[in-house]
Design a protein around this motif. Sequence first.
Motif, PDB file in Angstrom:
ATOM      1  N   TYR A 140      40.931  58.525 -23.495  1.00  0.00           N
ATOM      2  CA  TYR A 140      41.783  59.709 -23.603  1.00  0.00           C
ATOM      3  C   TYR A 140      43.022  59.429 -24.444  1.00  0.00           C
ATOM      4  CZ  TYR A 140      38.693  61.330 -19.954  1.00  0.00           C
ATOM      5  OH  TYR A 140      37.577  61.688 -19.255  1.00  0.00           O
ATOM      6  N   LYS A 141      43.511  58.212 -24.392  1.00  0.00           N
ATOM      7  CA  LYS A 141      44.653  57.850 -25.249  1.00  0.00           C
ATOM      8  C   LYS A 141      44.241  57.919 -26.716  1.00  0.00           C
ATOM      9  CE  LYS A 141      45.457  53.826 -23.482  1.00  0.00           C
ATOM     10  NZ  LYS A 141      46.042  52.482 -23.446  1.00  0.00           N
ATOM     11  N   GLN A 142      43.035  57.423 -27.010  1.00  0.00           N
ATOM     12  CA  GLN A 142      42.548  57.451 -28.399  1.00  0.00           C
ATOM     13  C   GLN A 142      42.324  58.885 -28.862  1.00  0.00           C
ATOM     14  OE1 GLN A 142      39.146  54.900 -27.924  1.00  0.00           O
ATOM     15  NE2 GLN A 142      40.289  53.055 -28.492  1.00  0.00           N
ATOM     16  N   MET A 143      41.824  59.732 -27.949  1.00  0.00           N
ATOM     17  CA  MET A 143      41.647  61.148 -28.296  1.00  0.00           C
ATOM     18  C   MET A 143      42.990  61.806 -28.589  1.00  0.00           C
ATOM     19  SD  MET A 143      38.783  62.177 -25.425  1.00  0.00           S
ATOM     20  CE  MET A 143      38.979  63.932 -25.699  1.00  0.00           C
ATOM     21  N   ALA A 144      44.017  61.408 -27.830  1.00  0.00           N
ATOM     22  CA  ALA A 144      45.352  61.979 -28.046  1.00  0.00           C
ATOM     23  C   ALA A 144      45.883  61.617 -29.425  1.00  0.00           C
ATOM     24  CB  ALA A 144      46.307  61.502 -26.952  1.00  0.00           C
ATOM     25  N   ILE A 145      45.648  60.357 -29.836  1.00  0.00           N
ATOM     26  CA  ILE A 145      46.093  59.940 -31.172  1.00  0.00           C
ATOM     27  C   ILE A 145      45.386  60.754 -32.242  1.00  0.00           C
ATOM     28  CG2 ILE A 145      46.245  58.006 -32.788  1.00  0.00           C
ATOM     29  CD1 ILE A 145      48.083  57.801 -30.335  1.00  0.00           C
ATOM     30  N   SER A 146      44.094  61.024 -32.008  1.00  0.00           N
ATOM     31  CA  SER A 146      43.326  61.835 -32.966  1.00  0.00           C
ATOM     32  C   SER A 146      43.747  63.293 -32.933  1.00  0.00           C
ATOM     33  CB  SER A 146      41.824  61.726 -32.661  1.00  0.00           C
ATOM     34  OG  SER A 146      41.376  60.388 -32.810  1.00  0.00           O
ATOM     35  N   SER A 147      44.497  63.661 -31.899  1.00  0.00           N
ATOM     36  CA  SER A 147      44.973  65.048 -31.775  1.00  0.00           C
ATOM     37  C   SER A 147      46.360  65.218 -32.381  1.00  0.00           C
ATOM     38  CB  SER A 147      45.015  65.454 -30.295  1.00  0.00           C
ATOM     39  OG  SER A 147      43.752  65.287 -29.688  1.00  0.00           O
ATOM     40  N   ASP A 148      46.769  64.234 -33.192  1.00  0.00           N
ATOM     41  CA  ASP A 148      48.077  64.263 -33.846  1.00  0.00           C
ATOM     42  C   ASP A 148      49.239  64.120 -32.869  1.00  0.00           C
ATOM     43  OD1 ASP A 148      46.848  64.468 -36.272  1.00  0.00           O
ATOM     44  OD2 ASP A 148      47.057  66.660 -36.419  1.00  0.00           O
ATOM     45  N   LEU A 149      48.988  63.410 -31.793  1.00  0.00           N
ATOM     46  CA  LEU A 149      50.073  63.082 -30.872  1.00  0.00           C
ATOM     47  C   LEU A 149      50.567  61.660 -31.134  1.00  0.00           C
ATOM     48  CD1 LEU A 149      48.837  64.610 -27.475  1.00  0.00           C
ATOM     49  CD2 LEU A 149      50.840  65.295 -28.778  1.00  0.00           C
ATOM     50  N   ASP A 150      50.477  61.192 -32.336  1.00  0.00           N
ATOM     51  CA  ASP A 150      50.889  59.882 -32.856  1.00  0.00           C
ATOM     52  C   ASP A 150      51.211  58.767 -31.845  1.00  0.00           C
ATOM     53  OD1 ASP A 150      50.432  60.908 -35.282  1.00  0.00           O
ATOM     54  OD2 ASP A 150      52.535  61.358 -35.735  1.00  0.00           O
ATOM     55  N   ARG A 151      52.058  59.051 -30.846  1.00  0.00           N
ATOM     56  CA  ARG A 151      52.435  58.023 -29.864  1.00  0.00           C
ATOM     57  C   ARG A 151      52.365  58.616 -28.452  1.00  0.00           C
ATOM     58  NH1 ARG A 151      57.430  54.335 -32.095  1.00  0.00           N
ATOM     59  NH2 ARG A 151      56.354  53.518 -33.933  1.00  0.00           N
ATOM     60  N   VAL A 152      51.559  58.002 -27.572  1.00  0.00           N
ATOM     61  CA  VAL A 152      51.402  58.526 -26.214  1.00  0.00           C
ATOM     62  C   VAL A 152      51.476  57.377 -25.207  1.00  0.00           C
ATOM     63  CG1 VAL A 152      50.001  60.491 -26.941  1.00  0.00           C
ATOM     64  CG2 VAL A 152      48.874  58.359 -26.267  1.00  0.00           C
ATOM     65  N   PHE A 153      51.787  57.734 -23.964  1.00  0.00           N
ATOM     66  CA  PHE A 153      51.753  56.750 -22.881  1.00  0.00           C
ATOM     67  C   PHE A 153      51.413  57.456 -21.577  1.00  0.00           C
ATOM     68  CE2 PHE A 153      56.056  58.343 -22.328  1.00  0.00           C
ATOM     69  CZ  PHE A 153      56.276  58.269 -20.955  1.00  0.00           C
ATOM     70  N   GLU A 154      51.006  56.667 -20.599  1.00  0.00           N
ATOM     71  CA  GLU A 154      50.708  57.204 -19.268  1.00  0.00           C
ATOM     72  C   GLU A 154      51.055  56.173 -18.202  1.00  0.00           C
ATOM     73  OE1 GLU A 154      47.239  59.509 -16.792  1.00  0.00           O
ATOM     74  OE2 GLU A 154      46.588  57.973 -18.199  1.00  0.00           O
ATOM     75  N   ILE A 155      51.594  56.657 -17.091  1.00  0.00           N
ATOM     76  CA  ILE A 155      51.778  55.848 -15.890  1.00  0.00           C
ATOM     77  C   ILE A 155      50.910  56.494 -14.823  1.00  0.00           C
ATOM     78  CG2 ILE A 155      53.392  55.044 -14.137  1.00  0.00           C
ATOM     79  CD1 ILE A 155      55.622  55.266 -16.208  1.00  0.00           C
ATOM     80  N   GLY A 156      49.861  55.801 -14.415  1.00  0.00           N
ATOM     81  CA  GLY A 156      48.933  56.419 -13.475  1.00  0.00           C
ATOM     82  C   GLY A 156      48.026  55.421 -12.784  1.00  0.00           C
ATOM     83  N   PRO A 157      47.275  55.870 -11.775  1.00  0.00           N
ATOM     84  CA  PRO A 157      46.399  54.968 -11.017  1.00  0.00           C
ATOM     85  C   PRO A 157      45.175  54.527 -11.811  1.00  0.00           C
ATOM     86  CG  PRO A 157      46.081  57.222 -10.293  1.00  0.00           C
ATOM     87  CD  PRO A 157      47.222  57.246 -11.257  1.00  0.00           C
TER      88      PRO A 157
END
Length: 267
Positions: free
Chosen positions: A214-231
């Motif tokens: 999902y992080k890789q999909m976000a980058i492909s969605s033009d969200l250049d830099r993403v992060f998550e804190i989760g289980p």
Amino acid sequence: GGSDDAKYGPGETVWLRGRLNSIRVKGGSCFLVLRQNSFDTVQACFFKDKENPELSAKMIKYLKTLTTESMVDLQGTVAAADVKSASVQDAELVINRIHAVSKADAMLPFLVEDAARSEKEVEESQDTDRPFPRLGQELRLDHRWLDLRAPANNAIMRVQSAICQLFRESLYSQGFVEIHTPKLIAGESESGAGVFTTDYFGTTACLAQSPQLYKQMAISSDLDRVFEIGPVFRAENSNTRRHLCEFTGLDLEMAINEHYMETLEVV
């Protein structure tokens, strides 16, 4: 306390709400310690008033009914004092009024004082006349709400919170966007790690082992830099008490413009 930066000075009246950390009533006097936030403690005291013995007797009688770990409201007058048994050491409260907001059971599974002791301290006490009780992990986990009142255990939760806050603030300042990815998915997130499965209305579903896809999909969605804190869930079959079946992951993903050194500048 009575220090220069104290909020209240000697002679001032204050209302406090906190847990009853300890209480000792003897004759016409009472000493108690009130605790807030697991760390901050203040001593309060009450002495029999010879000019009003009847009212004093009622107060002493009521104080005897209070149990440790009860939540109480206390009104007291600040007085300068030299106190060794509380975090506020230069002042105490002379009790004017006190009310139990929520009384704790007289017999708790264990004392917070015992939960706060180190293993070394407990071990060294075993050969003495008054050995400290050993609190097993099962007992602590069965009564986690009480175990977390011990300062060291409470601090763990606060440190975790601070780490997540710093992680977020750092990445926000570098142009990252926080995302929230699915944790109940159709297949394995990655190979090489065990996966937990569950029934999803007649279809097998998996608990996410990683937000990587999902992080890789976000980058492909033009969200250049993403992060998550989760289980994160991983079916790591282990016979030890310390294993990583479930943990909180701090993940980030970013697009590389020219060189992978860009990522090192972030992490």
